[in-house]
Design an enzyme around this catalytic site. Sequence first.
Site, mmCIF file in Angstrom:
data_model
loop_
_atom_site.group_PDB
_atom_site.id
_atom_site.type_symbol
_atom_site.label_atom_id
_atom_site.label_comp_id
_atom_site.label_asym_id
_atom_site.label_seq_id
_atom_site.Cartn_x
_atom_site.Cartn_y
_atom_site.Cartn_z
ATOM 1 N N GLN A 19 0.832 -1.203 0.000
ATOM 2 C CA GLN A 19 0.000 0.000 0.000
ATOM 3 C C GLN A 19 0.867 1.253 0.000
ATOM 4 O O GLN A 19 1.827 1.361 0.763
ATOM 5 C CB GLN A 19 -0.931 0.004 1.212
ATOM 6 C CG GLN A 19 -1.977 -1.094 1.205
ATOM 7 C CD GLN A 19 -3.105 -0.831 0.218
ATOM 8 O OE1 GLN A 19 -3.108 0.185 -0.474
ATOM 9 N NE2 GLN A 19 -4.060 -1.741 0.135
ATOM 10 N N TYR B 127 -5.014 -12.645 -2.775
ATOM 11 C CA TYR B 127 -4.309 -11.452 -3.249
ATOM 12 C C TYR B 127 -3.472 -10.860 -2.108
ATOM 13 O O TYR B 127 -3.554 -9.679 -1.802
ATOM 14 C CB TYR B 127 -5.293 -10.403 -3.793
ATOM 15 C CG TYR B 127 -6.250 -10.928 -4.823
ATOM 16 C CD1 TYR B 127 -5.920 -10.952 -6.170
ATOM 17 C CD2 TYR B 127 -7.502 -11.429 -4.445
ATOM 18 C CE1 TYR B 127 -6.809 -11.444 -7.118
ATOM 19 C CE2 TYR B 127 -8.392 -11.928 -5.387
ATOM 20 C CZ TYR B 127 -8.039 -11.939 -6.716
ATOM 21 O OH TYR B 127 -8.916 -12.426 -7.652
ATOM 22 N N GLU C 82 -1.089 -15.526 -3.689
ATOM 23 C CA GLU C 82 -0.697 -14.404 -4.547
ATOM 24 C C GLU C 82 -0.077 -14.964 -5.823
ATOM 25 O O GLU C 82 0.601 -15.995 -5.797
ATOM 26 C CB GLU C 82 0.310 -13.500 -3.813
ATOM 27 C CG GLU C 82 0.986 -12.445 -4.644
ATOM 28 C CD GLU C 82 0.004 -11.440 -5.206
ATOM 29 O OE1 GLU C 82 0.012 -11.244 -6.441
ATOM 30 O OE2 GLU C 82 -0.775 -10.850 -4.434
ATOM 31 N N ASP D 143 -8.363 -8.830 -1.362
ATOM 32 C CA ASP D 143 -7.927 -7.469 -1.682
ATOM 33 C C ASP D 143 -7.484 -7.459 -3.148
ATOM 34 O O ASP D 143 -6.297 -7.391 -3.455
ATOM 35 C CB ASP D 143 -6.769 -7.057 -0.762
ATOM 36 C CG ASP D 143 -6.371 -5.594 -0.951
ATOM 37 O OD1 ASP D 143 -7.057 -4.881 -1.715
ATOM 38 O OD2 ASP D 143 -5.371 -5.163 -0.338
ATOM 39 N N CYS E 241 -10.310 -1.341 -3.972
ATOM 40 C CA CYS E 241 -9.790 -0.042 -4.421
ATOM 41 C C CYS E 241 -10.644 0.546 -5.527
ATOM 42 O O CYS E 241 -10.296 1.597 -6.081
ATOM 43 C CB CYS E 241 -8.337 -0.169 -4.870
ATOM 44 S SG CYS E 241 -8.072 -1.326 -6.222
#
Length: 541
Positions: A280, A309, A330, A378, A405
């Site tokens: 982030q 993720y 991931e 995420d 997001c």
Amino acid sequence: MEALEKGSVYTAVIDGYSSEGLGIARVNGAVVFVPHAVRGEEIDLRITKVMKTSCAGEIVKIHDPSPERMEPECPYAGKCGGCAYRHLTYPEELWAKRQRVQDALTRIGGLDLTVEEILGAKNPEHYRNKSQYPVGADGSIGFFQARTHKVVPIRRCLIQTEAADRTAQAVGEWMRRYKISAYDETTGKGLVRHVCVRVNRKGESLCCVVVNGNKVPREPELAAYVTAAVPHTVGVLLNSNTRRGNVILGDKYRTLFGRNYLMDTLCGLEFKLSMPSFYQVNRDQAEMLYGKALEFAGLTGNETVLDLYCGIGTITLCLAKAAKRVIGAEIVPPAIRDAKENALRNHIENAEFFCGDAADIAAKLESDGLRPDVVTVDPPRKGLAPEVIASVAAMGPEKVVYVSCDPATLGRDVKIFREFGYEAKRAAAVDMFPGTAHVETVVLLSKGEIDSKKVRVEFSLEDMDMSKFQDGATYPQIKEYVLEHTGLKVSSLYISQVKRKCGLEVGQNYNLSKKENPKVPQCPPEKEAAIREALNHFGML
């Protein structure tokens, strides 16, 4: 209803903001998008474009300036395409972002759920710990002008760190001193494409110069220029990217100076960051975001948690402190390597990590009989693929914590989750990117019964309208985006041509003529640029 005419001036009141941060006015029943407008202001506006479903306008005169209007402190406001809200006070910016999330959950998700709060930043400036500066064909280093690939030269940015800005300027000085060429995306010639910089909490930085090749002249001098400008630089890397397109980083790295990673602390944990790893960009707000995700998860120490993720394991390892067992997944191999090292470094023994596509891993774990109590996701801006949602639901977790997001794809996905019996119970927004139009959201989904008789419903992906998930956005969505933002009408043929150029999948023989030697019209450059912008917006590039 009287149609609006290009060039005509009308009086209207701004009653809200678009997802891009534009003011919204309604004139004769038509929606008009107006840059740099503020909610509540009465203005005279001139119509600059007339589109099928809306219009674009510009401010001619402000009759009643809002107390929420402020003079932008950034000298590049209105030129650089990075920030949308420099003309607003910070409280008004937070209102706009919270309302954007609320609208997406209500209108797209069909939810009767109030966004509880938006967590603002204590310091809304110089917060980015990762910076990516494009290099123009003329050697300019800065950021793209809105909806173009024209680089606006920038020396100091209000949201980047001073160390990152100085690093970018040092690379520019090295290029000018030794006549190092810049990459020209129209010809595919030239060397330097991007300057990428990571900065940690201690002020140390890692520089990566992306080039169109495997080496550049005067490499020792490049490292010397960067380290002289920013003495706390721990490494200077060269990344090779010879592909055409908008992807910034290539797959090959070479270390010119120091080391190829950076250490940082987040939520009391230490993390190793390689250049391609997801992390982030706003450290302080990330801690607020993860804290809210942990609150929604409601862990007691007895749960098994699956984190999809997971990146370098930031959320996963935060969850591990409150759960019995956590599993992170991931697709980026370096990120998984970093995640495993980060678990060892922080003496966390109840976390394990798998590398692969989220859909494949979720399906594998589900087929292996994994029954997590909580699943956290995420995803990137394009949201969750339908098979991920199906596999998550098949595991039967009591809770799904969705970190997003992009409010639009979040709204789409929570609507699909409801078809599997998961209802959205809580939602909160976090301002991760002050000044820009972006916003993060955390939603808690809880498992419920699909009907009062508690009958198990089998759900087949074949029954779903898969078009809404096609490569992140449907052709109608791309057409609508292009029309709304540029006023251009594009055909499905043009979209498929651009997708092929970008290496994206297109349905077999999609829009291909069945005639022999057909004359196929080619997408004009201005429409290709608009389609590429839409593909980028939907996270497809």
